[in-house]
Design a protein around this motif. Sequence first.
Motif, PDB file in Angstrom:
ATOM      1  N   ILE A 103      -2.644  -3.265  -6.655  1.00 54.68           N
ATOM      2  CA  ILE A 103      -4.319  -2.067  -6.902  1.00 54.68           C
ATOM      3  C   ILE A 103      -4.535  -1.322  -5.716  1.00 54.68           C
ATOM      4  CG2 ILE A 103      -6.529  -2.083  -7.946  1.00 54.68           C
ATOM      5  CD1 ILE A 103      -4.513  -3.337  -9.701  1.00 54.68           C
ATOM      6  N   VAL A 104      -5.233  -0.184  -5.429  1.00 50.92           N
ATOM      7  CA  VAL A 104      -5.562   0.115  -4.094  1.00 50.92           C
ATOM      8  C   VAL A 104      -6.868   0.171  -4.535  1.00 50.92           C
ATOM      9  CG1 VAL A 104      -3.486   0.628  -3.224  1.00 50.92           C
ATOM     10  CG2 VAL A 104      -4.316   2.339  -4.159  1.00 50.92           C
ATOM     11  N   MET A 105      -7.600   0.573  -3.188  1.00 54.40           N
ATOM     12  CA  MET A 105      -9.249   0.469  -3.904  1.00 54.40           C
ATOM     13  C   MET A 105      -9.012   1.268  -2.176  1.00 54.40           C
ATOM     14  SD  MET A 105     -11.417  -2.002  -3.594  1.00 54.40           S
ATOM     15  CE  MET A 105     -12.596  -2.135  -3.986  1.00 54.40           C
ATOM     16  N   SER A 112     -18.427   3.618   3.784  1.00 56.58           N
ATOM     17  CA  SER A 112     -19.048   2.720   3.097  1.00 56.58           C
ATOM     18  C   SER A 112     -20.114   3.439   1.498  1.00 56.58           C
ATOM     19  CB  SER A 112     -20.476   4.199   4.256  1.00 56.58           C
ATOM     20  OG  SER A 112     -20.185   3.042   5.487  1.00 56.58           O
ATOM     21  N   VAL A 113     -18.877   3.383   1.315  1.00 53.80           N
ATOM     22  CA  VAL A 113     -18.895   3.432  -0.623  1.00 53.80           C
ATOM     23  C   VAL A 113     -19.421   2.351  -1.465  1.00 53.80           C
ATOM     24  CG1 VAL A 113     -18.416   6.023  -1.352  1.00 53.80           C
ATOM     25  CG2 VAL A 113     -17.148   4.033  -1.121  1.00 53.80           C
ATOM     26  N   GLY A 114     -18.943   1.203  -0.385  1.00 55.80           N
ATOM     27  CA  GLY A 114     -19.061  -0.078  -0.928  1.00 55.80           C
ATOM     28  C   GLY A 114     -17.961  -1.284  -1.499  1.00 55.80           C
ATOM     29  N   LYS A 115     -17.121  -0.608  -0.853  1.00 59.24           N
ATOM     30  CA  LYS A 115     -15.246  -0.585  -1.124  1.00 59.24           C
ATOM     31  C   LYS A 115     -15.084  -2.556  -1.014  1.00 59.24           C
ATOM     32  CE  LYS A 115     -12.943   1.862   1.165  1.00 59.24           C
ATOM     33  NZ  LYS A 115     -13.984   2.863   1.400  1.00 59.24           N
ATOM     34  N   TRP A 124      -5.873  -3.912  -2.111  1.00 66.07           N
ATOM     35  CA  TRP A 124      -5.572  -3.631  -1.851  1.00 66.07           C
ATOM     36  C   TRP A 124      -7.036  -2.769  -0.624  1.00 66.07           C
ATOM     37  CZ3 TRP A 124      -1.139  -3.441   1.716  1.00 66.07           C
ATOM     38  CH2 TRP A 124      -0.232  -3.849   1.557  1.00 66.07           C
ATOM     39  N   ASP A 125      -7.802  -2.878  -0.056  1.00 65.64           N
ATOM     40  CA  ASP A 125      -8.579  -2.339   1.150  1.00 65.64           C
ATOM     41  C   ASP A 125      -8.767  -1.972   2.397  1.00 65.64           C
ATOM     42  OD1 ASP A 125     -11.263  -1.431   1.003  1.00 65.64           O
ATOM     43  OD2 ASP A 125     -12.484  -3.779   2.196  1.00 65.64           O
ATOM     44  N   THR A 126      -8.728  -0.438   1.656  1.00 62.30           N
ATOM     45  CA  THR A 126      -8.588   0.081   3.457  1.00 62.30           C
ATOM     46  C   THR A 126      -9.936   1.078   3.463  1.00 62.30           C
ATOM     47  OG1 THR A 126      -7.164   1.336   4.702  1.00 62.30           O
ATOM     48  CG2 THR A 126      -7.696   2.953   2.679  1.00 62.30           C
ATOM     49  N   ALA A 127      -9.712   1.184   5.588  1.00 62.93           N
ATOM     50  CA  ALA A 127     -11.446   2.261   5.862  1.00 62.93           C
ATOM     51  C   ALA A 127     -11.441   3.245   5.109  1.00 62.93           C
ATOM     52  CB  ALA A 127     -11.071   1.966   7.318  1.00 62.93           C
ATOM     53  N   GLY A 128     -12.704   3.064   4.618  1.00 55.29           N
ATOM     54  CA  GLY A 128     -12.944   4.957   4.276  1.00 55.29           C
ATOM     55  C   GLY A 128     -12.571   6.264   5.210  1.00 55.29           C
ATOM     56  N   TYR A 150       0.537   2.099   2.495  1.00 60.08           N
ATOM     57  CA  TYR A 150      -1.258   1.901   1.794  1.00 60.08           C
ATOM     58  C   TYR A 150      -0.822   1.899   0.302  1.00 60.08           C
ATOM     59  CZ  TYR A 150      -5.923   0.634   0.393  1.00 60.08           C
ATOM     60  OH  TYR A 150      -6.861   0.221  -0.197  1.00 60.08           O
ATOM     61  N   TYR A 151      -0.245   3.255   0.297  1.00 55.49           N
ATOM     62  CA  TYR A 151       0.097   3.417  -1.600  1.00 55.49           C
ATOM     63  C   TYR A 151       1.068   2.986  -2.295  1.00 55.49           C
ATOM     64  CZ  TYR A 151      -3.808   6.378  -1.182  1.00 55.49           C
ATOM     65  OH  TYR A 151      -5.251   6.981  -0.932  1.00 55.49           O
ATOM     66  N   ARG A 152       2.387   2.874  -1.446  1.00 56.51           N
ATOM     67  CA  ARG A 152       3.783   1.470  -1.502  1.00 56.51           C
ATOM     68  C   ARG A 152       3.511   1.028  -3.181  1.00 56.51           C
ATOM     69  NH1 ARG A 152       6.561   0.973   2.850  1.00 56.51           N
ATOM     70  NH2 ARG A 152       6.728   3.869   2.984  1.00 56.51           N
ATOM     71  N   GLY A 153       3.781   1.215  -4.744  1.00 57.13           N
ATOM     72  CA  GLY A 153       4.269   0.530  -4.713  1.00 57.13           C
ATOM     73  C   GLY A 153       2.631  -0.150  -5.373  1.00 57.13           C
ATOM     74  N   ALA A 154       1.636   0.267  -5.365  1.00 52.81           N
ATOM     75  CA  ALA A 154       0.604   0.134  -6.156  1.00 52.81           C
ATOM     76  C   ALA A 154       1.026   1.080  -7.910  1.00 52.81           C
ATOM     77  CB  ALA A 154      -0.855   1.451  -5.684  1.00 52.81           C
ATOM     78  N   VAL A 155       0.080  -0.173  -8.544  1.00 49.68           N
ATOM     79  CA  VAL A 155       0.295   0.942  -9.962  1.00 49.68           C
ATOM     80  C   VAL A 155      -1.363   0.693 -10.884  1.00 49.68           C
ATOM     81  CG1 VAL A 155       2.354  -0.438 -10.745  1.00 49.68           C
ATOM     82  CG2 VAL A 155       0.704  -1.879 -10.258  1.00 49.68           C
ATOM     83  N   GLY A 156      -1.967   0.974  -9.827  1.00 42.94           N
ATOM     84  CA  GLY A 156      -3.800   0.616  -9.938  1.00 42.94           C
ATOM     85  C   GLY A 156      -4.402   1.575  -8.809  1.00 42.94           C
TER      86      GLY A 156
END
Length: 223
Positions: free
Chosen positions: A17-19, A24-27, A68-72, A83-89
Motif C-alpha cells: 500500500i502506498v501513501m 506535511s499533510v500527515g502521511k 510505504w511512506d514517502t516524502a511529499g 515506489y509505486y511498483r507492485g502497489a495494490v492499494g
Amino acid sequence: MDYNGDEEQSQDYLFKIVMIGDSSVGKSNLLARFARNEFYPNSKATIGVEFQTQKMNIDGKEIKAQIWDTAGQERFKAVTSAYYRGAVGALVVYDISRHQTFDTIGRWLNELKTYSNMNVVTILVGNKTDLKDAREVSTAEGKALAEAQGLFFIETSALDSSNVAAAFQTVVREIYHILSRKVFQSQEQKKQDFSSLSNGRKVILEENSNGGNNDASRYCCSS
Ligand SMILES: Nc1nc2c(ncn2[C@@H]2O[C@H](COP(=O)(O)OP(=O)(O)OP(=O)(O)O)[C@@H](O)[C@H]2O)c(=O)[nH]1
C-alpha cells in the motif's frame, strides 16, 4: 485434495500500500498512529522512503499490509516508479486545514495512474479533522471529489486517532475481497474447463496450495 475452493486458506497475503500527498499533510503520522499508536507533534519531513509491515485481520484471515511512506516534498522524493511498483492499494492524503493540499490531489492521482500498472484500490483521506476551526476543505467537497474519481473517502485525525485504522482497513479489505472474487472465479472457470473435458466423468483435481502462478500471487509481493 478435492477441488473445493479451500486451498487459498493456507496462503499468506502481503499487500503493498502506498501513501501519497503533499508535504506535511500527515502521511508519516497516520502510519505511526496505525502501526505503533504514536504521534509526533513536531515530525520532520520524510527523506526518501520508509515502510512498515502491519498484520491485520480481515474476515478472520491474517493479512500483512506493507505500507510505504514517502516524502511529499519534491526534493526528497525517491525514485517514483520503484515506489509505486507492485502497489495494490493507495492512500491519497490531504490536510483539511490547507486547501492547497486538496487542489493537488488530481496531480497525485495522475502520478498513481502513470506509475502503477493495475487498478489500485484508492482511498482519499482528509486528515487533521481535530483542527475544526481551521477547516478549509468541507466534508462534502472531499466526498464529491472521491465520488467523481471513483475513490473511497474518509476523514481522519492522526492526532486524536479518529478513523485512522478504518482508513487502512477499508483499502486492505477491498483488496482482499477483489482477490477472493478473482480466485473464486478462476476456480469456477477451472472447474468448468475440467468438467467439459471430463465428458461427464468425475474428475478430482490436485492443487498445489503454494503454486505461485495464480491470481493471488499477482496481488502479493515478496517479503
Ligand atoms: N493537528 C494535527 N496535526 C497533525 C496531524 N497529522 C500530522 N500532523 C502534524 O503535521 C505535521 C506534518 O506531519 P507528517 O506526518 O510529518 O506529514 P507528511 O505528510 O509525512 O510530510 P512529508 O514527510 O513532508 O511528506 C507534523 O507537525 C504533525 O505533527 C493531525 O491529524 N492533526
